[in-house]
Scaffold this motif. Structure first.
Motif, short mmCIF file in Angstrom:
data_model
loop_
_atom_site.label_atom_id
_atom_site.label_comp_id
_atom_site.label_asym_id
_atom_site.label_seq_id
_atom_site.Cartn_x
_atom_site.Cartn_y
_atom_site.Cartn_z
N ARG A 77 0.81 -1.22 0.00
CA ARG A 77 0.00 0.00 0.00
C ARG A 77 0.84 1.27 0.00
N ALA A 78 2.16 1.15 -0.07
CA ALA A 78 3.02 2.33 -0.14
C ALA A 78 3.20 2.75 -1.58
N SER A 79 3.49 4.03 -1.77
CA SER A 79 3.70 4.57 -3.11
C SER A 79 4.64 5.77 -3.01
N HIS A 80 5.26 6.09 -4.15
CA HIS A 80 6.21 7.20 -4.19
C HIS A 80 5.49 8.46 -4.65
N CYS A 81 5.55 9.51 -3.82
CA CYS A 81 4.93 10.80 -4.15
C CYS A 81 5.90 11.59 -5.01
N SER A 82 5.48 11.94 -6.21
CA SER A 82 6.36 12.68 -7.12
C SER A 82 6.56 14.12 -6.69
N CYS B 61 8.84 7.98 -0.65
CA CYS B 61 7.87 6.89 -0.53
C CYS B 61 7.10 7.06 0.77
N VAL B 62 5.78 6.95 0.69
CA VAL B 62 4.90 7.16 1.84
C VAL B 62 4.14 5.87 2.09
N ASP B 63 4.17 5.42 3.34
CA ASP B 63 3.47 4.20 3.73
C ASP B 63 1.96 4.45 3.73
N ARG B 64 1.21 3.49 3.19
CA ARG B 64 -0.25 3.60 3.01
C ARG B 64 -0.62 4.94 2.40
N PHE B 65 0.00 5.20 1.26
CA PHE B 65 -0.18 6.48 0.57
C PHE B 65 -1.62 6.62 0.08
N VAL C 36 -0.98 12.75 2.41
CA VAL C 36 -1.90 12.08 3.34
C VAL C 36 -1.56 10.60 3.28
N GLY C 37 -1.11 10.08 4.41
CA GLY C 37 -0.68 8.69 4.45
C GLY C 37 -1.06 8.02 5.74
N LYS C 38 -0.25 7.07 6.13
CA LYS C 38 -0.57 6.18 7.25
C LYS C 38 -0.68 6.92 8.57
N ARG C 39 0.17 7.91 8.79
CA ARG C 39 0.26 8.55 10.09
C ARG C 39 -0.67 9.75 10.26
N ASN C 40 -1.20 10.32 9.18
CA ASN C 40 -2.06 11.50 9.33
C ASN C 40 -3.39 11.38 8.59
N TYR C 41 -3.75 10.18 8.14
CA TYR C 41 -5.00 10.05 7.41
C TYR C 41 -6.20 10.29 8.32
N ARG C 42 -6.18 9.77 9.54
CA ARG C 42 -7.33 9.95 10.43
C ARG C 42 -7.54 11.42 10.76
N TYR C 43 -6.43 12.18 10.88
CA TYR C 43 -6.55 13.61 11.16
C TYR C 43 -7.08 14.36 9.93
N PHE C 44 -6.69 13.90 8.75
CA PHE C 44 -7.23 14.51 7.54
C PHE C 44 -8.74 14.27 7.43
N TYR C 45 -9.16 13.06 7.75
CA TYR C 45 -10.60 12.77 7.67
C TYR C 45 -11.37 13.57 8.71
N ILE D 269 -13.26 4.60 3.74
CA ILE D 269 -12.97 4.04 5.05
C ILE D 269 -13.84 2.81 5.32
N SER D 270 -15.08 2.85 4.89
CA SER D 270 -15.96 1.70 5.10
C SER D 270 -15.46 0.46 4.35
N LEU D 271 -14.69 0.67 3.28
CA LEU D 271 -14.12 -0.45 2.53
C LEU D 271 -12.67 -0.72 2.88
N ASN D 272 -12.09 0.10 3.77
CA ASN D 272 -10.66 0.00 4.11
C ASN D 272 -9.82 0.09 2.83
N GLN D 273 -10.02 1.16 2.12
CA GLN D 273 -9.37 1.37 0.83
C GLN D 273 -8.82 2.79 0.78
N THR D 274 -7.77 3.01 0.00
CA THR D 274 -7.18 4.34 -0.14
C THR D 274 -7.61 4.97 -1.46
N THR D 275 -7.41 6.28 -1.54
CA THR D 275 -7.73 6.99 -2.78
C THR D 275 -6.86 6.50 -3.92
N ASN D 276 -5.59 6.23 -3.64
CA ASN D 276 -4.68 5.74 -4.67
C ASN D 276 -5.14 4.40 -5.21
N GLU D 277 -5.58 3.50 -4.33
CA GLU D 277 -6.07 2.20 -4.77
C GLU D 277 -7.39 2.33 -5.53
#
Length: 390
Positions: free
Chosen positions: A146-151, A156-160, A171-180, A256-264
């Protein structure tokens, strides 16, 4: 060599900027972030200045209090999202990168010229399903799931999830909940202000009329102009901001209900032609929401404020070293090159040669002379031997 201690954030690669001695981490493009601050603070300032005094007296004093609490929560979530590490992964060290390259070459073998090398991937199993780990040519690592490289940030950001210019950070693994929580609270704040603006105008229009109300409350005028006149440009911004923020909140609630990211979701990782099931979903909306919003807070792996030593070359000492042209000789126990002797050995050789020359029995023939040696000490030995009488 001179060494000095520096913070690790000063030497981190990528395109992030750091403030407050590495405590604040953001992207370099922060212009849209400042626009976000201006829109939120400006809209709330007009509401507190023109609508809240009337509503607190004629309706309830709890209205401005709740608006102030909601405003502070929105600002806290915005700054928490913008100033935190989204989950940047450290790049491989030179030794690690060399070892990974050797492993890849050993696994792929020699590629014939003119043919493309096979993709650098590794397969891991997650919940009985194979997930491919892609190799990042910039960071020299196999990215975690679930990591990807931000251009934009060049990291590389974990759970990008995505790079959001409105918050000035990834917005990634460590600040996604705060963004939401920021988008959710901002939606509530926008609806709250918009609703009580209409209530304020309706209450004052009963007493003084609609046109007089618009003249007396310039803070409300931009909000209602779109509804009644549809000519004022600032209200268009507020109107579309309202629906865009609410729509964004609804979209991320769905993810969030699907446990999916925007990138995915954009790439169609779990809804493509192969119909691969999402291995991270618990098949339950409540469990997915609890994992994303109520899971443990992951620490940063960068150690931005850690200390490291930096080697500096002392350039001021170079001229004094170059000015000293006299070579320093040291006594060694063994010759540096064949047929070379130290000064003490040369002196002893010269004395022994003098003793041998004084005795006629041990006189050496002219053909047995030693060849000239490549050192000043052996030249001195030869001259002493020539001056001695036979």
């Amino acid at each position: 060599m001179i060494t000095r201690k520096v913070r690790k954030w000063e030497k981190l690669p990528g395109k992030n900027t750091f403030c407050c001695d590495g405590r604040v981490m953001m992207a370099r493009q922060k212009g849209v972030f400042y626009l976000t601050l201006f829109l939120i603070i400006g809209t709330c300032s007009l509401f507190f200045a023109f609508e809240c005094p009337y509503l607190a007296v004629h309706l309830s004093p709890a209205i401005p209090v709740f608006a102030a609490v909601l405003f502070l929560f929105v600002m806290a979530m915005l700054l928490r999202t913008s100033f935190s590490d989204p989950g940047v992964l450290p790049r491989a060290l030179p030794d690690e990168a060399t070892f990974i390259e050797m492993e890849i070459e050993a696994a792929n073998g020699n590629v014939p010229p003119g043919q493309r090398a096979p993709p650098r991937i590794r397969n891991v199993q997650i919940n009985s399903q194979i997930v491919k780990l892609k190799y990042c040519y910039t960071c020299k690592i196999f990215r975690p799931p679930r990591a990807s490289h931000c251009s934009i940030c060049d990291n590389c950001v974990d759970r990008f999830d995505h790079h959001c210019p409105w918050v000035g950070n990834c917005v990634g693994k460590r600040n996604y909940r705060y963004f939401y929580m920021f988008t959710l609270s901002l939606s509530l704040l926008t609806i709250y202000i918009f609703t009580f603006n209409i209530v304020h105008v309706a209450m004052r229009s009963v007493v003084s009329g609609f046109l007089n109300t618009l003249k007396d409350t310039p803070g409300t005028y931009p909000f209602l102009c779109l509804i009644f006149l549809q000519k004022d440009t600032p209200l268009l911004v507020c109107f579309f901001t309202l629906w865009s923020v609410v729509g964004l909140t609804g979209f991320h609630t769905y993810l969030i209900s699907l446990n999916q990211t925007t990138n995915e979701d954009i790439k169609g990782s779990w809804s493509g032609k192969n119909r691969i099931q999402n291995p991270y979903s618990h098949k339950n909306i409540i469990k997915n929401c609890c994992e994303v919003l109520c899971g443990p807070t992951y620490p940063s792996v960068l150690d931005r404020r850690g200390l490291m030593q930096e080697d500096l070359v002392a350039l001021a000492a170079l001229p004094s070293t170059n000015s000293d042209t006299t070579p320093q000789t040291t006594k060694t126990t063994a010759p540096l090159i064949p047929n070379e002797h130290t000064p003490d050995e040369a002196k002893s050789i010269a004395d022994s040669a003098a003793e041998k020359s004084s005795s006629p029995k041990e006189e050496q023939p002219p053909s047995a002379k030693l060849p000239p040696l490549a050192s000043p000490e052996t030249d001195a030995e030869t001259s002493i031997a020539k001056d001695k009488p036979h």
